[in-house]
Design a protein around this motif. Structure first.
Motif, PDB file in Angstrom:
ATOM      1  N   LYS A 199       0.847  -1.193   0.000  1.00 37.44           N
ATOM      2  CA  LYS A 199       0.000   0.000   0.000  1.00 37.44           C
ATOM      3  C   LYS A 199       0.882   1.243   0.000  1.00 37.44           C
ATOM      4  O   LYS A 199       1.850   1.315   0.763  1.00 37.44           O
ATOM      5  CB  LYS A 199      -0.933  -0.014   1.218  1.00 37.44           C
ATOM      6  CG  LYS A 199      -1.801   1.242   1.356  1.00 37.44           C
ATOM      7  CD  LYS A 199      -1.291   2.192   2.409  1.00 37.44           C
ATOM      8  CE  LYS A 199      -2.006   3.532   2.374  1.00 37.44           C
ATOM      9  NZ  LYS A 199      -1.526   4.453   3.424  1.00 37.44           N
ATOM     10  N   GLY A 249      -7.745   8.070   6.117  1.00 36.14           N
ATOM     11  CA  GLY A 249      -6.675   7.095   6.327  1.00 36.14           C
ATOM     12  C   GLY A 249      -7.084   5.681   5.949  1.00 36.14           C
ATOM     13  O   GLY A 249      -6.349   4.716   6.195  1.00 36.14           O
ATOM     14  N   ASP A 300      -5.245   2.206   4.382  1.00 37.96           N
ATOM     15  CA  ASP A 300      -4.550   1.208   5.207  1.00 37.96           C
ATOM     16  C   ASP A 300      -5.478   0.016   5.453  1.00 37.96           C
ATOM     17  O   ASP A 300      -5.060  -1.147   5.396  1.00 37.96           O
ATOM     18  CB  ASP A 300      -4.162   1.798   6.575  1.00 37.96           C
ATOM     19  CG  ASP A 300      -3.188   2.951   6.469  1.00 37.96           C
ATOM     20  OD1 ASP A 300      -2.409   2.980   5.503  1.00 37.96           O
ATOM     21  OD2 ASP A 300      -3.199   3.830   7.368  1.00 37.96           O
ATOM     22  N   GLN A 329      -1.130   9.035  13.190  1.00 34.25           N
ATOM     23  CA  GLN A 329      -1.874   8.748  11.961  1.00 34.25           C
ATOM     24  C   GLN A 329      -1.155   7.776  11.027  1.00 34.25           C
ATOM     25  O   GLN A 329      -1.690   7.440   9.961  1.00 34.25           O
ATOM     26  CB  GLN A 329      -2.181  10.044  11.217  1.00 34.25           C
ATOM     27  CG  GLN A 329      -1.142  10.415  10.165  1.00 34.25           C
ATOM     28  CD  GLN A 329      -1.120  11.898   9.897  1.00 34.25           C
ATOM     29  OE1 GLN A 329      -0.769  12.712  10.734  1.00 34.25           O
ATOM     30  NE2 GLN A 329      -1.493  12.251   8.692  1.00 34.25           N
TER      31      GLN A 329
HETATM   32 MG    MG Z   1      -2.484   7.408   5.992  1.00 28.74          MG
END
Ligand code: MG
Ligand code: ADP
Ligand code: ASP
Length: 402
Positions: free
Chosen positions: A6, A150, A153, A208
Motif C-alpha cells: 500500500k 486514512g 490502510d 496517523q
Molecule cells: Mg495514511
C-alpha cells in the motif's frame, strides 16, 4: 509469494513519485511475486475535494461526498497503471467495486463486510499486477462508500486477509513507526517491532501513521504488517502479535490528537442516573466519548466533562440541549482548543512511576492538565492545543532521550 503493498498519498503525489513507486512494485513483481497494490489519492487530493464540496454545500449528503472522494483514489490507480504499462509490465487497475470490496451503508465511515476475491484472483492468475483503489468500497445499494480518513490502510489489510497474502507492506513517507511523530519530535526513535495492541493504542490516540481500524483487522486476521518508507530503502517496523522489545520497554510511544473537543455539562443534579442520562443522550446520537470526569460541586450538583471528536462537538451539544429538561443541568460549554496527549506502552503495567514522570514533564513546561485518564496500557492528558507539541517533546525527552 502473494504480496499486498500500500502506498499513501505523499508516495504518489506527482509523476516522479509515481515512477518511484512503479519501480518498487516492478522489482517485487519481477522477483516472481503475485502483486496486489493499494493506492491512496495523490498528495492533498482528498482535502482539496472536500474544499471543493464545501464551496457548493456546507453540509452535502454523505452519499454524494463519498461519490466525490472516491475519485481521488481512482486517479492514482489509473496513473500508476499507465506508469507500469510504460515499463512494459502487465497491469490492471480496479476500483473498490471491481475489486469486490463490499461495505456496510455507513457513508464516509463504512466498514468492510467482506471482499469477494474472484476478480482479484482472476487478474492474478493472468499474471497481472493488480492495482486497487484504497479507501473505497461499495454497499448493498451499489453505491460507493468510503472508509474514513486514512482508510487505504484498512483496504490493504482487508485484501491481505481475504487473499491470505504472505506479506502486507504499508509504504509511507517516514521509515516506520516511531516513538513519536518524527516530523514533530526530531529525537523520535524508529521501532523495529511493535505489538498490535500497542499500535492500536497509538493509532487510536492520534498517531496517523496507520489507521486504527487497519490495526484491528490485522490483529483479528493475524496479518503481519510492515510499515516502511517508499523513499528510503531501509527496514521498517513490523506490527505483530508479540514484539521482542515488549519486556524491555516501559513505554512504546507518545501520540497527540488535536481533533478533539471537550464538552462540559454544568451543574448536573447529584443523584443516581444523572451520568446515565447525559451519556445515554450522547451515545444515542452515535457519538463516542472518552475521558469522562465528574467534579463535585458543593451545591448538590456536579460538572461533567468528556472528550468527543471535534467533528461531533456540535452534534453532542445539540442533542444535550434538546434533552436539557429531562436531564437537568444549567449549561453546556464546548472547547475545541484542546489536545489529548497519550503515552502508550504494555510495559507500563509492571512499572511504577510512569504517570508521575509524565506529570513531571508537563510540570517542567508549566503546562496545565485539564483532564487525566489512565488504563493499564496508556495515560492520556487533555491540555490546551497550543501546548501540545511542546508537551509531546517534553514527555519524549523524559522517557527516550534521558
Ligand atoms: Mg495514511
Ligand atoms: P500516508 O499518506 O502514507 O498514509 P500518513 O500521513 O497517513 O501517510 O501517515 C504518515 C505520517 O504519520 C508521517 O508523515 C508522520 O508525520 C505521522 N506520524 C504520526 N505519528 C507517528 C509515529 N509514531 N510514527 C511514524 N509516523 C507518525
Ligand atoms: N485519501 C484518503 C485520505 O486522505 C485515504 C487515505 O489516504 O488512506 O484520508
Amino acid at each position: 509469494m502473494l504480496i499486498v503493498q500500500k502506498f499513501g498519498g505523499s508516495s504518489v503525489a506527482d509523476a516522479g513519485r509515481i515512477r518511484n513507486v512503479a519501480a518498487i512494485i516492478a522489482e517485487s513483481y519481477l522477483e516472481g511475486h503475485e502483486m496486489v497494490v493499494v493506492l491512496s489519492a495523490q498528495g492533498d487530493t482528498t482535502d482539496d475535494l472536500l474544499e471543493k464540496a464545501a464551496e457548493l454545500n456546507q453540509a452535502p449528503s454523505k452519499r454524494e461526498l463519498d461519490m466525490l472522494l472516491a475519485t481521488g483514489e481512482q486517479q492514482s490507480i489509473a496513473l500508476m497503471a499507465m506508469a507500469l504499462e510504460a515499463m512494459g509490465l502487465p497491469v490492471v487497475s480496479l476500483t473498490g467495486w471491481q475489486a469486490g470490496v463490499r461495505t456496510n451503508t455507513d457513508y464516509s465511515a463504512a466498514r468492510i463486510n467482506r471482499v469477494n476475491t474472484e476478480r482479484l484472483r482472476r487478474e492474478l492468475d493472468k499474471k497481472r499486477i493488480v492495482l486497487v483503489a484504497g479507501f473505497q468500497g461499495v454497499n448493498k445499494f451499489d453505491d460507493y462508500t468510503t472508509l474514513g480518513r486514512g482508510g487505504s490502510d484498512t483496504t490493504a489489510v482487508a485484501l491481505a486477509a481475504a487473499l491470505h497474502a504472505d506479506k502486507c507492506q504499508i509504504f509511507t513517507d517516514v521509515q516506520g513507526v516511531y516513538t513519536a511523530d518524527p516530523r514533530k519530535v526530531p529525537g523520535a526513535k524508529k521501532l523495529d517491532e511493535i505489538t498490535y495492541d500497542e499500535m492500536l493504542e497509538l493509532a487510536s490516540m492520534g498517531a496517523q501513521v496507520l489507521m486504527n481500524r487497519s490495526v484491528q483487522l490485522a490483529k483479528r486476521y493475524g496479518v503481519e504488517l510492515e510499515v516502511l518508507s517508499s523513499l528510503v530503502r531501509a527496514p521498517g517496523t513490523k506490527v505483530k502479535e508479540v514484539s521482542r522489545s515488549m519486556e524491555e520497554m516501559k513505554i512504546t510511544g507518545i501520540a497527540k490528537d488535536d481533533n478533539v473537543a471537550r464538552v462540559t455539562v454544568m451543574q448536573v443534579a447529584d443523584r443516581p442516573g444523572s451520568a446515565f442520562r447525559v451519556l445515554n443522550a450522547v451515545a444515542r446520537a452515535g457519538i463516542n466519548v472518552d475521558m469522562i470526569i465528574q467534579a463535585n460541586g458543593r451545591d448538590g450538583t456536579n460538572d461533567m466533562s468528556f472528550v468527543v471528536a471535534q467533528a461531533d462537538a456540535e452534534a453532542a451539544e445539540k442533542v444535550l440541549r434538546q434533552r436539557q429538561p429531562a436531564i437537568g443541568f444549567a449549561d453546556i460549554s464546548v472547547d475545541k482548543d484542546i489536545a489529548k496527549v497519550s503515552v502508550v506502552g504494555a510495559g507500563m503495567m509492571s512499572s511504577v512511576g510512569i504517570a508521575s514522570l509524565v506529570f513531571e514533564a508537563l510540570n517542567d513546561e508549566h503546562i496545565n492538565i485539564q483532564m487525566i485518564n489512565t488504563s493499564e496500557v496508556k495515560i492520556s492528558c487533555v491540555i490546551d492545543a497550543a501546548s501540545a507539541d511542546r508537551a509531546v517533546a517534553a514527555i519524549h525527552r523524559k522517557f527516550f532521550e534521558a
